[in-house]
Design a protein around this motif. Structure first.
Motif, PDB file in Angstrom:
ATOM      1  N   ASN A  81      10.722  -0.850  -2.630  1.00 31.62           N
ATOM      2  CA  ASN A  81      12.272   0.560  -3.209  1.00 31.62           C
ATOM      3  C   ASN A  81      13.135   0.767  -1.817  1.00 31.62           C
ATOM      4  N   HIS A  82      14.332   1.314  -1.956  1.00 30.30           N
ATOM      5  CA  HIS A  82      15.200   1.735  -1.743  1.00 30.30           C
ATOM      6  C   HIS A  82      16.058   3.226  -1.306  1.00 30.30           C
ATOM      7  N   PRO A 189       4.679  -6.140  -3.034  1.00 30.46           N
ATOM      8  CA  PRO A 189       5.157  -4.788  -3.578  1.00 30.46           C
ATOM      9  C   PRO A 189       5.497  -3.781  -2.493  1.00 30.46           C
ATOM     10  N   VAL A 190       6.008  -2.948  -2.259  1.00 35.63           N
ATOM     11  CA  VAL A 190       5.869  -2.153  -1.325  1.00 35.63           C
ATOM     12  C   VAL A 190       6.710  -0.566  -1.484  1.00 35.63           C
ATOM     13  N   ALA A 216       2.074  -0.312   0.758  1.00 33.28           N
ATOM     14  CA  ALA A 216       1.750  -2.208   0.778  1.00 33.28           C
ATOM     15  C   ALA A 216       0.591  -2.013   0.029  1.00 33.28           C
ATOM     16  N   HIS A 217       1.570  -2.477  -1.717  1.00 28.59           N
ATOM     17  CA  HIS A 217      -0.104  -2.898  -2.904  1.00 28.59           C
ATOM     18  C   HIS A 217      -0.033  -3.827  -2.699  1.00 28.59           C
ATOM     19  N   LYS A 218      -0.516  -4.223  -3.807  1.00 25.40           N
ATOM     20  CA  LYS A 218      -1.800  -5.361  -2.984  1.00 25.40           C
ATOM     21  C   LYS A 218      -0.759  -6.356  -3.427  1.00 25.40           C
ATOM     22  N   LYS A 237       6.417  -2.170 -11.849  1.00 26.16           N
ATOM     23  CA  LYS A 237       6.067  -1.178 -11.858  1.00 26.16           C
ATOM     24  C   LYS A 237       5.341  -0.376 -10.997  1.00 26.16           C
ATOM     25  N   THR A 238       4.774  -1.722 -10.617  1.00 26.61           N
ATOM     26  CA  THR A 238       3.188  -0.828  -9.779  1.00 26.61           C
ATOM     27  C   THR A 238       4.364   0.082  -8.246  1.00 26.61           C
TER      28      THR A 238
END
Length: 245
Positions: A81-82, A189-190, A216-218, A237-238
């Motif tokens: 996202n930004h 995904p971050v 930082a997600h999986k 969603k993550t």
């Protein structure tokens, strides 16, 4: 009182921020033209570190959470996202071993010391958001470059920053193109939180005393999902489920 204190701190911030960009512009030029890519990359990394320290002058700090570190043996797509331009230096610094490159609007490719030079010469891609055909062709070539060099592409699917932290709808065409032309990529995904607060009052004064977090997600891969649509839905969603408003 907080906003009053923000005025002098913002002046100090802009002074050092501007100096960092001006000082590193000729350093980048020299490194790129005399020593080549690797030296230029190190100069860009050093610039990001300095820009993060400028944010510290506002009484703000950064935290990076990553329970799933990767090696740099395969290409990476970082999807985030930004919320503000303060998103950029931490992403480049914390993921520096992956040689981070950006999908950026063409307007940033000129007129900004250090920043524009790196976007033009450091491996990123500049797109015309009003020209969908040009954008897709440019992103395709960019994806092929990332695939062949095992580097990292960053893309913000919202297209523009959120001014209040609330996520905007994801536009996934650019991401889909990257996935297509970087078939072996690991996708990270971050979620970025609180960087929008640096602009809570506008560009002057800046917001102060914020804790900017980067999670930082999986990592995922296309092969983990039955369809690409399910993967894109999972990524969105993550990221959005971890945004704190």
């Amino acid at each position: 009182m907080r906003k009053i204190i923000a005025y002098p701190l913002s002046c100090i911030y802009y002074l050092f921020f501007g100096l960092a960009l001006l000082v590193f512009h000729p350093i980048q030029w020299f490194c790129f033209n005399v020593f080549g890519y690797n030296a230029h990359k190190k100069s860009v990394d050093a610039l990001q570190f300095c820009l993060m320290r400028c944010v510290n002058l506002l009484g703000s700090r950064h935290s990076f959470y990553n329970a799933y570190p990767l090696d740099n043996s395969q290409p990476v797509i970082i999807v985030a996202n930004h919320q503000s331009m303060s998103d950029i230096p931490p992403l480049m610094w914390y993921f520096r071993k992956h040689h981070v490159k950006f999908v950026s609007k063409k307007e940033l490719g000129k007129g900004i010391a250090s920043v524009s030079y790196n976007l033009r010469h450091g491996g990123s891609v500049l797109i015309d958001r009003k020209n969908a055909r040009q954008s897709i062709v440019a992103i395709r070539k960019f994806g092929e470059y990332i695939e062949s060099t095992n580097r990292a592409a960053v893309i913000f699917p919202e297209g523009t920053r959120s001014r209040d932290g609330k996520p905007k709808p994801f536009h996934t065409k650019g991401l889909e193109t990257l996935i297509k032309y970087i078939p072996s990529a690991v996708i990270i995904p971050v979620t970025i939180n609180n960087s929008w607060k640096n602009l809570r009052y506008g560009k002057f004064p800046l917001g102060i005393g914020n804790h900017l977090t980067f999670t930082a997600h999986k990592p995922v891969q296309k092969s983990d999902f039955e369809t690409q649509e399910l993967m894109l839905e999972h990524i969105e969603k993550t990221i959005k489920n971890s945004i704190k408003l």
